[in-house]
Design a protein around this motif. Structure first.
Motif, PDB file in Angstrom:
ATOM      1  N   TYR A 244       0.789  -1.362  -0.080  1.00 51.71           N
ATOM      2  CA  TYR A 244      -0.004   0.028  -0.088  1.00 51.71           C
ATOM      3  C   TYR A 244       0.840   1.241   0.027  1.00 51.71           C
ATOM      4  O   TYR A 244       1.733   1.271   0.790  1.00 51.71           O
ATOM      5  CB  TYR A 244      -0.853  -0.102   1.161  1.00 51.71           C
ATOM      6  N   ASP A 245       0.506   2.258  -0.684  1.00 48.80           N
ATOM      7  CA  ASP A 245       1.291   3.729  -0.749  1.00 48.80           C
ATOM      8  C   ASP A 245       0.183   4.713  -0.923  1.00 48.80           C
ATOM      9  O   ASP A 245      -0.808   4.487  -1.448  1.00 48.80           O
ATOM     10  CB  ASP A 245       2.352   3.603  -1.687  1.00 48.80           C
ATOM     11  N   LEU A 246       0.402   5.876  -0.394  1.00 44.78           N
ATOM     12  CA  LEU A 246      -0.184   6.951  -0.597  1.00 44.78           C
ATOM     13  C   LEU A 246       0.696   8.177  -0.665  1.00 44.78           C
ATOM     14  O   LEU A 246       1.525   8.139  -0.022  1.00 44.78           O
ATOM     15  CB  LEU A 246      -1.229   7.165   0.534  1.00 44.78           C
ATOM     16  N   HIS A 247       0.418   9.152  -1.780  1.00 44.20           N
ATOM     17  CA  HIS A 247       1.179  10.299  -1.704  1.00 44.20           C
ATOM     18  C   HIS A 247       0.218  11.641  -2.032  1.00 44.20           C
ATOM     19  O   HIS A 247      -0.712  11.432  -2.444  1.00 44.20           O
ATOM     20  CB  HIS A 247       2.334  10.160  -2.900  1.00 44.20           C
ATOM     21  N   ARG A 248       0.550  12.646  -1.425  1.00 44.34           N
ATOM     22  CA  ARG A 248      -0.046  13.918  -1.254  1.00 44.34           C
ATOM     23  C   ARG A 248       0.080  14.481  -2.785  1.00 44.34           C
ATOM     24  O   ARG A 248       1.420  14.103  -3.368  1.00 44.34           O
ATOM     25  CB  ARG A 248       0.678  14.877  -0.530  1.00 44.34           C
ATOM     26  N   CYS A 278       4.267   2.067  -8.206  1.00 42.50           N
ATOM     27  CA  CYS A 278       5.795   1.276  -8.141  1.00 42.50           C
ATOM     28  C   CYS A 278       5.921   0.830  -6.470  1.00 42.50           C
ATOM     29  O   CYS A 278       6.415  -0.167  -6.348  1.00 42.50           O
ATOM     30  CB  CYS A 278       6.835   1.972  -8.781  1.00 42.50           C
ATOM     31  N   HIS A 279       5.610   2.167  -5.816  1.00 39.15           N
ATOM     32  CA  HIS A 279       5.991   1.839  -4.250  1.00 39.15           C
ATOM     33  C   HIS A 279       5.217   0.588  -3.666  1.00 39.15           C
ATOM     34  O   HIS A 279       5.623  -0.146  -2.846  1.00 39.15           O
ATOM     35  CB  HIS A 279       5.868   2.999  -3.585  1.00 39.15           C
ATOM     36  N   ALA A 280       3.864   0.527  -4.236  1.00 32.49           N
ATOM     37  CA  ALA A 280       2.961  -0.583  -3.412  1.00 32.49           C
ATOM     38  C   ALA A 280       3.335  -1.890  -4.008  1.00 32.49           C
ATOM     39  O   ALA A 280       3.241  -2.843  -3.117  1.00 32.49           O
ATOM     40  CB  ALA A 280       1.470  -0.134  -3.776  1.00 32.49           C
TER      41      ALA A 280
HETATM   42 MG    MG Z   1       5.841   5.880  -1.485  1.00 35.07          MG
END
Ligand code: MG
Length: 394
Positions: A244-248, A278-280
């Motif tokens: 899981y990943d989240l960016h503002r 890609c991060h997730a």
């Molecule tokens: Mg990230």
């Protein structure tokens, strides 16, 4: 507590008809050495691994030793096993407290046996895996000259309840092993426990495992294949991972998802390109192999990863997991974004992610979802990605 594993693989013994030492040969599709080293690489108590290879192989170690999840050092082995162990011991980091030594020719060592041996060495200073003798044990002596040369007779029957057959792993407090190696000098020993016995210190016996066989001769091969396939039927070798990943979202940033530049008035904020897809997926790939996470392998503070593209990091994670003996089977991703619509870019993203993982685009699914106007994502302040990945043992 820092535990260094030494895998002694310095032997040059060629199996009948083979062109390379037996530790490089495969049992049920996986090299004996890879199986032995992997048992320590995946063990949570082991910090790093040193492998003693034959000198001619040390310069070009197999890929599974180069792309490992923990530090792996290669040293040149010597003529005798104890020379290989001594060379490896001298490469042991100064902070190491326990050294656990294993013979590469025993590829079926279990995590439980490694744990038992380490625990006993922490408590007693020195400990070895051993199994009780099951057969009646005779000591032999040469028969009289009339019986012909080489003929033997029974000298005595030994009390079976005190006879144990030594296996590896064998684990030692670092200072004790060092004292044993120094005292031994040129004396020949057949296992490391002897080094400790010779300086008069106790060696604890821990219960070994009958399937922890040493592959020595061609006759051992059918049994090894049987053990390997019975292990793999207990464990079919599939692993699942979630990420899981989240960016503002911020002004003045490009929007990059799944390695694809998506035209939009804002982009994701972060140290790297902030590619949440890609991060997730990277976290899911690493997680499936229980090999840590993106922050551990590619920390923000490390100059090497500053400005690195996330698709490159994903590719590195895939190489790392391949080094642990796994291949990626498929990936499924949900991108949660109120805007922009990602539909038109999904196929390009699938191609990029698939190429980084070394699999077909058909095995990569990416779906877009809105958050129905709810919360930060719904207000268009952030974009999140969820990923699941299936990997399988090669
Ligand atoms: Mg990230």
């Amino acid at each position: 507590m820092k535990v260094t594993a030494i895998v002694a693989a310095g032997g040059r013994g060629l199996r009948l008809g083979a062109t390379q030492p037996k530790q490089f040969l495969s049992v049920a599709g996986r090299a004996i050495l890879e199986r032995s080293v992997s048992a320590f690489l995946v063990h949570p108590r082991v910090t790093d691994v040193i492998v003693a290879l034959p000198p001619e192989a040390a310069g070009t170690p197999p890929e599974y030793l180069q792309q490992a999840s923990k530090p792996v050092r290669i040293v040149e082995g010597g003529l005798r096993r104890q020379d290989s162990v001594s060379a490896a011991f001298h490469a042991t980091p100064a902070e190491t407290e326990i050294v656990i030594i294993h013979d590469a020719a025993r590829p079926f060592v279990t995590a439980d046996l490694i744990t038992r041996t380490i625990d006993a060495a922490v408590e007693a200073g020195a400990a070895i895996a051993a199994i009780p003798a099951r057969d009646t044990v005779k000591r032999a002596r040469a028969a009289g000259s009339s019986a012909g040369s080489g003929a033997l007779t029974v000298a005595e029957t030994l009390p079976r309840d005190v006879i144990f057959l030594a296996q590896t792993p064998q684990a030692f407090r670092r200072d004790l092993l060092e004292a044993g190696l120094t005292a031994a000098g040129a004396t020949h020993v057949t296992d490391e426990a002897m080094l400790i016995e010779q300086i008069g210190r106790p060696v604890r016996l821990v219960e070994g495992d009958p399937t922890n066989i040493k592959i020595t001769t061609p006759e051992d091969w059918p049994l090894a294949e049987t053990i390997a396939s019975s292990n793999s039927s207990r464990d079919p070798g599939f692993r699942i991972g979630g990420g899981y990943d989240l960016h503002r979202l911020a002004e003045g940033r490009p929007l990059i998802l799944g390695g694809v530049n998506i035209p939009y008035e804002r982009g994701l904020l972060g140290h790297s390109d902030a590619d949440a897809v890609c991060h997730a997926v990277t976290d899911a790939v690493l997680g499936a192999a229980a090999a840590g996470d993106i922050g551990r392998h590619f920390p923000d503070q490390d100059e090497r990863w500053h400005g690195a593209s996330s698709i490159d990091l994903l590719e590195r994670a895939a190489v790392l997991v391949r080094g642990l003996g796994f291949g990626v089977i498929n990936v499924d991703v949900v991108v949660v974004a109120e805007r922009p619509k990602i539909g038109p870019y999904v196929d390009a993203m699938r191609e990029r992610v698939a190429a980084a993982l070394g699999i077909a685009a058909a095995a990569v699914s990416i779906k877009g979802k809105t958050n129905e106007g709810v919360g930060q994502i719904g207000r268009g302040e952030a974009i999140a990605a969820h990923a699941v990945v299936l990997i399988a043992r090669n």
